[in-house]
Design a protein around this motif. Structure first.
Motif, PDB file in Angstrom:
ATOM      1  N   VAL A 171       0.806  -1.211  -0.138  1.00  0.00           N
ATOM      2  CA  VAL A 171      -0.003   0.083  -0.081  1.00  0.00           C
ATOM      3  C   VAL A 171       0.812   1.176   0.026  1.00  0.00           C
ATOM      4  O   VAL A 171       0.665   2.291  -0.728  1.00  0.00           O
ATOM      5  N   ALA A 172       1.988   1.386   0.876  1.00  0.00           N
ATOM      6  CA  ALA A 172       2.871   2.363   0.912  1.00  0.00           C
ATOM      7  C   ALA A 172       3.487   2.513  -0.580  1.00  0.00           C
ATOM      8  O   ALA A 172       3.412   3.834  -1.077  1.00  0.00           O
ATOM      9  N   LYS A 173       3.888   1.515  -1.087  1.00  0.00           N
ATOM     10  CA  LYS A 173       4.662   1.653  -2.554  1.00  0.00           C
ATOM     11  C   LYS A 173       3.479   2.174  -3.463  1.00  0.00           C
ATOM     12  O   LYS A 173       3.993   3.050  -4.353  1.00  0.00           O
ATOM     13  N   ALA A 174       2.483   1.711  -3.526  1.00  0.00           N
ATOM     14  CA  ALA A 174       1.168   1.814  -4.211  1.00  0.00           C
ATOM     15  C   ALA A 174       0.818   3.395  -4.447  1.00  0.00           C
ATOM     16  O   ALA A 174       0.655   3.975  -5.134  1.00  0.00           O
ATOM     17  N   ASP A 195     -16.109  -4.000 -12.490  1.00  0.00           N
ATOM     18  CA  ASP A 195     -16.728  -3.000 -13.161  1.00  0.00           C
ATOM     19  C   ASP A 195     -15.825  -2.079 -13.652  1.00  0.00           C
ATOM     20  O   ASP A 195     -14.626  -1.727 -12.832  1.00  0.00           O
ATOM     21  N   THR A 196     -15.917  -1.456 -14.931  1.00  0.00           N
ATOM     22  CA  THR A 196     -15.130  -0.334 -15.388  1.00  0.00           C
ATOM     23  C   THR A 196     -16.169   0.715 -15.911  1.00  0.00           C
ATOM     24  O   THR A 196     -17.032   0.331 -16.782  1.00  0.00           O
ATOM     25  N   ARG A 197     -16.072   1.996 -15.754  1.00  0.00           N
ATOM     26  CA  ARG A 197     -17.042   3.000 -16.217  1.00  0.00           C
ATOM     27  C   ARG A 197     -16.384   4.201 -16.095  1.00  0.00           C
ATOM     28  O   ARG A 197     -15.350   4.775 -15.434  1.00  0.00           O
ATOM     29  N   PRO A 198     -16.574   5.175 -17.217  1.00  0.00           N
ATOM     30  CA  PRO A 198     -16.240   6.509 -17.176  1.00  0.00           C
ATOM     31  C   PRO A 198     -16.671   7.343 -15.966  1.00  0.00           C
ATOM     32  O   PRO A 198     -17.785   7.178 -15.776  1.00  0.00           O
ATOM     33  N   ILE A 199     -15.939   8.299 -15.473  1.00  0.00           N
ATOM     34  CA  ILE A 199     -16.515   9.118 -14.465  1.00  0.00           C
ATOM     35  C   ILE A 199     -16.178  10.574 -14.724  1.00  0.00           C
ATOM     36  O   ILE A 199     -15.105  10.754 -15.628  1.00  0.00           O
ATOM     37  N   ASP A 200     -16.849  11.555 -14.298  1.00  0.00           N
ATOM     38  CA  ASP A 200     -16.597  12.989 -14.479  1.00  0.00           C
ATOM     39  C   ASP A 200     -15.654  13.452 -13.287  1.00  0.00           C
ATOM     40  O   ASP A 200     -14.894  14.145 -13.588  1.00  0.00           O
ATOM     41  N   THR A 201     -15.879  12.848 -12.093  1.00  0.00           N
ATOM     42  CA  THR A 201     -14.913  13.202 -10.863  1.00  0.00           C
ATOM     43  C   THR A 201     -14.743  11.951 -10.054  1.00  0.00           C
ATOM     44  O   THR A 201     -15.517  10.879 -10.106  1.00  0.00           O
ATOM     45  N   LYS A 202     -13.521  12.070  -9.312  1.00  0.00           N
ATOM     46  CA  LYS A 202     -13.273  10.870  -8.527  1.00  0.00           C
ATOM     47  C   LYS A 202     -13.859  11.124  -7.284  1.00  0.00           C
ATOM     48  O   LYS A 202     -14.147  12.156  -6.514  1.00  0.00           O
ATOM     49  N   SER A 203     -14.184   9.720  -6.772  1.00  0.00           N
ATOM     50  CA  SER A 203     -14.866   9.870  -5.481  1.00  0.00           C
ATOM     51  C   SER A 203     -14.009   9.635  -4.234  1.00  0.00           C
ATOM     52  O   SER A 203     -14.170   9.813  -3.310  1.00  0.00           O
ATOM     53  N   PHE A 204     -12.764   9.172  -4.667  1.00  0.00           N
ATOM     54  CA  PHE A 204     -11.735   8.845  -3.532  1.00  0.00           C
ATOM     55  C   PHE A 204     -10.358  10.068  -3.665  1.00  0.00           C
ATOM     56  O   PHE A 204      -9.290   9.625  -3.275  1.00  0.00           O
ATOM     57  N   GLU A 205     -10.782  11.156  -4.204  1.00  0.00           N
ATOM     58  CA  GLU A 205      -9.734  11.981  -4.558  1.00  0.00           C
ATOM     59  C   GLU A 205      -9.226  12.399  -3.125  1.00  0.00           C
ATOM     60  O   GLU A 205      -7.805  12.613  -2.940  1.00  0.00           O
ATOM     61  N   ALA A 206      -9.844  12.667  -1.962  1.00  0.00           N
ATOM     62  CA  ALA A 206      -9.091  12.958  -0.747  1.00  0.00           C
ATOM     63  C   ALA A 206      -8.596  11.733  -0.241  1.00  0.00           C
ATOM     64  O   ALA A 206      -7.895  12.033   0.934  1.00  0.00           O
ATOM     65  N   TRP A 207      -8.786  10.731  -0.568  1.00  0.00           N
ATOM     66  CA  TRP A 207      -8.180   9.360   0.094  1.00  0.00           C
ATOM     67  C   TRP A 207      -6.840   8.946  -0.350  1.00  0.00           C
ATOM     68  O   TRP A 207      -5.892   8.238   0.269  1.00  0.00           O
ATOM     69  N   GLY A 208      -6.608   9.477  -1.821  1.00  0.00           N
ATOM     70  CA  GLY A 208      -5.359   9.236  -2.173  1.00  0.00           C
ATOM     71  C   GLY A 208      -5.372   7.559  -2.422  1.00  0.00           C
ATOM     72  O   GLY A 208      -6.257   7.386  -3.489  1.00  0.00           O
ATOM     73  N   MET A 209      -4.538   6.652  -1.986  1.00  0.00           N
ATOM     74  CA  MET A 209      -4.663   5.372  -2.137  1.00  0.00           C
ATOM     75  C   MET A 209      -4.288   4.787  -0.842  1.00  0.00           C
ATOM     76  O   MET A 209      -3.389   4.853  -0.245  1.00  0.00           O
ATOM     77  N   VAL A 210      -5.507   4.133  -0.217  1.00  0.00           N
ATOM     78  CA  VAL A 210      -5.647   3.808   1.355  1.00  0.00           C
ATOM     79  C   VAL A 210      -5.989   2.360   1.480  1.00  0.00           C
ATOM     80  O   VAL A 210      -6.640   1.876   0.451  1.00  0.00           O
ATOM     81  N   ARG A 211      -5.510   1.807   2.455  1.00  0.00           N
ATOM     82  CA  ARG A 211      -6.279   0.298   2.719  1.00  0.00           C
ATOM     83  C   ARG A 211      -7.372   0.669   3.846  1.00  0.00           C
ATOM     84  O   ARG A 211      -7.265   1.432   5.012  1.00  0.00           O
ATOM     85  N   ARG A 212      -8.474  -0.216   3.832  1.00  0.00           N
ATOM     86  CA  ARG A 212      -9.586   0.338   4.580  1.00  0.00           C
ATOM     87  C   ARG A 212     -10.261  -1.301   4.751  1.00  0.00           C
ATOM     88  O   ARG A 212      -9.807  -2.379   3.905  1.00  0.00           O
ATOM     89  N   ASP A 213     -10.719  -1.681   5.725  1.00  0.00           N
ATOM     90  CA  ASP A 213     -11.541  -2.836   6.129  1.00  0.00           C
ATOM     91  C   ASP A 213     -12.744  -2.673   5.123  1.00  0.00           C
ATOM     92  O   ASP A 213     -13.292  -1.815   4.531  1.00  0.00           O
ATOM     93  N   MET A 214     -13.177  -3.822   4.941  1.00  0.00           N
ATOM     94  CA  MET A 214     -14.333  -4.321   3.699  1.00  0.00           C
ATOM     95  C   MET A 214     -15.372  -3.454   4.287  1.00  0.00           C
ATOM     96  O   MET A 214     -16.128  -2.704   3.588  1.00  0.00           O
ATOM     97  N   ILE A 215     -15.767  -3.265   5.523  1.00  0.00           N
ATOM     98  CA  ILE A 215     -16.956  -2.724   6.089  1.00  0.00           C
ATOM     99  C   ILE A 215     -16.926  -1.301   5.821  1.00  0.00           C
ATOM    100  O   ILE A 215     -17.761  -0.646   5.708  1.00  0.00           O
ATOM    101  N   ASP A 216     -15.766  -0.582   5.861  1.00  0.00           N
ATOM    102  CA  ASP A 216     -15.709   0.625   5.714  1.00  0.00           C
ATOM    103  C   ASP A 216     -16.077   1.151   4.213  1.00  0.00           C
ATOM    104  O   ASP A 216     -16.701   2.208   3.921  1.00  0.00           O
ATOM    105  N   ILE A 217     -15.939   0.298   3.345  1.00  0.00           N
ATOM    106  CA  ILE A 217     -16.072   0.640   2.067  1.00  0.00           C
ATOM    107  C   ILE A 217     -17.673   0.536   1.833  1.00  0.00           C
ATOM    108  O   ILE A 217     -18.246   1.235   0.909  1.00  0.00           O
TER     109      ILE A 217
END
Length: 109
Positions: free
Chosen positions: A27-30, A81-103
């Motif tokens: 996760v840190a490297k990614a 799923d892969t789809r085009p988007i207008d804006t990112k939903s996780f912009e403020a998250w960067g790339m983080v690890r979460r428990d499944m329930i958080d998602i």
């Protein structure tokens, strides 16, 4: 006009020898690599099961996903799923690890 953004969601299963330390290192490297590529998202983990959402420029996300598909640390990589988007939903998250329930909570909010 926004750049050609997509959101790609996949699931996979970690190999049995993958440890929490391995995952934290991954996760840190990614996070650093993805930031440089304009990719954000989240890595949700429940024991050995993985669900990851990647958002960013289409060519960068698709290149990263091909790399993930050939990564031997996990198997049964399945694109959900892969789809085009207008804006990112996780912009403020960067790339983080979460428990499944958080998602799930984030998706239902």
């Amino acid at each position: 006009m926004t750049e050609n953004l997509i959101r790609l969601t996949y699931v996979s299963t970690f190999q049995p020898d993958i440890t929490d330390t391995n995952i934290d290192d991954l996760v840190a490297k990614a996070a650093s690599f993805n930031q440089a590529q304009g990719i954000t998202g989240v890595l949700a983990i429940d024991k050995d099961r993985v669900c990851q959402i990647l958002e960013g420029p289409k060519d960068h996300v698709e290149r990263l996903f091909r790399s993930i598909q050939s990564d031997r640390r996990h198997h049964t990589v399945t694109e959900i799923d892969t789809r085009p988007i207008d804006t990112k939903s996780f912009e403020a998250w960067g790339m983080v690890r979460r428990d499944m329930i958080d998602i799930v909570i984030h998706a239902l909010a």
